[in-house]
Design a protein around this motif. Structure first.
Motif, PDB file in Angstrom:
ATOM      1  N   UNK A   2       1.962  -3.015  40.919  1.00 41.04           N
ATOM      2  CA  UNK A   2       2.735  -4.135  40.279  1.00 41.04           C
ATOM      3  C   UNK A   2       2.492  -5.119  41.572  1.00 41.04           C
ATOM      4  N   UNK A   3       2.416  -6.465  41.140  1.00 41.72           N
ATOM      5  CA  UNK A   3       2.431  -7.562  41.864  1.00 41.72           C
ATOM      6  C   UNK A   3       3.491  -8.599  42.006  1.00 41.72           C
ATOM      7  N   UNK A   4       4.359  -8.461  43.119  1.00 41.83           N
ATOM      8  CA  UNK A   4       5.470  -9.661  43.233  1.00 41.83           C
ATOM      9  C   UNK A   4       4.813 -10.836  43.386  1.00 41.83           C
ATOM     10  N   UNK A   5       5.052 -11.786  42.790  1.00 41.89           N
ATOM     11  CA  UNK A   5       4.635 -13.242  42.719  1.00 41.89           C
ATOM     12  C   UNK A   5       5.849 -14.341  42.516  1.00 41.89           C
ATOM     13  N   UNK A   6       5.262 -15.431  42.999  1.00 42.19           N
ATOM     14  CA  UNK A   6       5.993 -16.598  42.556  1.00 42.19           C
ATOM     15  C   UNK A   6       5.112 -17.650  42.000  1.00 42.19           C
ATOM     16  N   UNK A   7       5.353 -18.237  40.727  1.00 46.88           N
ATOM     17  CA  UNK A   7       4.325 -19.001  39.998  1.00 46.88           C
ATOM     18  C   UNK A   7       3.795 -20.309  40.824  1.00 46.88           C
ATOM     19  N   UNK A   8       2.504 -20.180  40.816  1.00 45.47           N
ATOM     20  CA  UNK A   8       1.535 -21.150  41.466  1.00 45.47           C
ATOM     21  C   UNK A   8       1.661 -21.092  43.027  1.00 45.47           C
ATOM     22  N   UNK A   9       2.279 -19.893  43.374  1.00 48.45           N
ATOM     23  CA  UNK A   9       2.001 -19.647  44.877  1.00 48.45           C
ATOM     24  C   UNK A   9       0.710 -19.052  45.033  1.00 48.45           C
ATOM     25  N   UNK A 199       1.900 -17.160  33.940  1.00 46.02           N
ATOM     26  CA  UNK A 199       2.699 -17.606  35.294  1.00 46.02           C
ATOM     27  C   UNK A 199       3.499 -19.009  34.752  1.00 46.02           C
ATOM     28  N   UNK A 200       3.217 -19.297  33.720  1.00 44.59           N
ATOM     29  CA  UNK A 200       3.867 -20.364  33.012  1.00 44.59           C
ATOM     30  C   UNK A 200       3.336 -21.975  33.438  1.00 44.59           C
TER      31      UNK A 200
END
Length: 203
Positions: A2-9, A199-200
């Motif tokens: 599982x990858x915890x992410x923030x869009x575009x980060x 990620x939109x």
């Protein structure tokens, strides 16, 4: 995984490499202002450092830091194209990841902290330009297709993601034609297109 992410980060680079190695994985978005995940978890309980990415390899087994996550994922490439298994080739990948992480990433990150004065912005732009000029010249002086060798790899994904931030901070990439050429090759990869849609970032 599982990858915890923030869009575009910067976590986008890990998302891209996960797509490249064609493994099953889950995504969980993190709100970096509230430090909660989209499922309502306290992100500090997952990664006490508070930033993305965090890669959950198995339940309770978390890996953080780009310079660790990207090589770890790349070595799972079934075609063994993303990163050399050992030797100088692998060392050159790690060299680029270290430079991008400690230098270019930090230079961009200045713009995402406290508001900058005009003088601080000017100095910050100069620093980004200094680093990008080095990278552009390194690409120009290389006879390989990508940063390391003729195969796309984690350093290329990371550079692509970091330079995506230039429009956000009103920085001009046009002077760096070799970086732009490399970015254009990276941008059309299926792994990149899927990650950015997920990620939109693109429709």
């Amino acid at each position: 995984m599982k990858l915890y992410y923030s869009p575009g980060a910067c976590s986008l680079a890990a998302h891209i490499i996960l797509n490249e190695i064609n493994v099953d994985f889950d995504l969980e978005k993190v709100n970096l202002k509230t430090h909660t995940t989209e499922k309502g978890s306290d992100y500090y309980q997952i990664n006490p450092k508070g930033y993305v990415p965090a890669l959950e390899i198995n339940p309770g087994l978390i890996l953080t830091e780009m310079v660790a996550i990207l090589p770890f994922l790349a070595q799972h490439d079934p075609h063994q194209d993303l990163i050399p298994p050992s030797g100088l080739g692998r060392a050159k990948v790690l060299e680029w990841l270290g430079y991008l992480n400690s230098e270019l990433h930090d230079a961009y990150a200045v713009f995402f902290g406290k508001p900058l004065t005009d003088e601080e912005k000017s100095r910050a732009y100069q620093e980004i330009d200094r680093l990008l000029n080095y990278i552009d010249q390194a690409i120009a002086n290389s006879d390989t297709e990508y940063l390391v060798g003729d195969n796309f790899g984690p350093a290329d994904a990371y550079l692509f993601v970091l330079t995506n931030w230039s429009p956000l901070i009103k920085h001009e990439l046009n002077p760096y034609k070799h970086i732009i050429e490399l970015r254009n090759k990276v941008a059309v990869r299926q792994s990149v297109q899927i990650a950015m849609r997920d990620e939109g970032l693109i429709s």
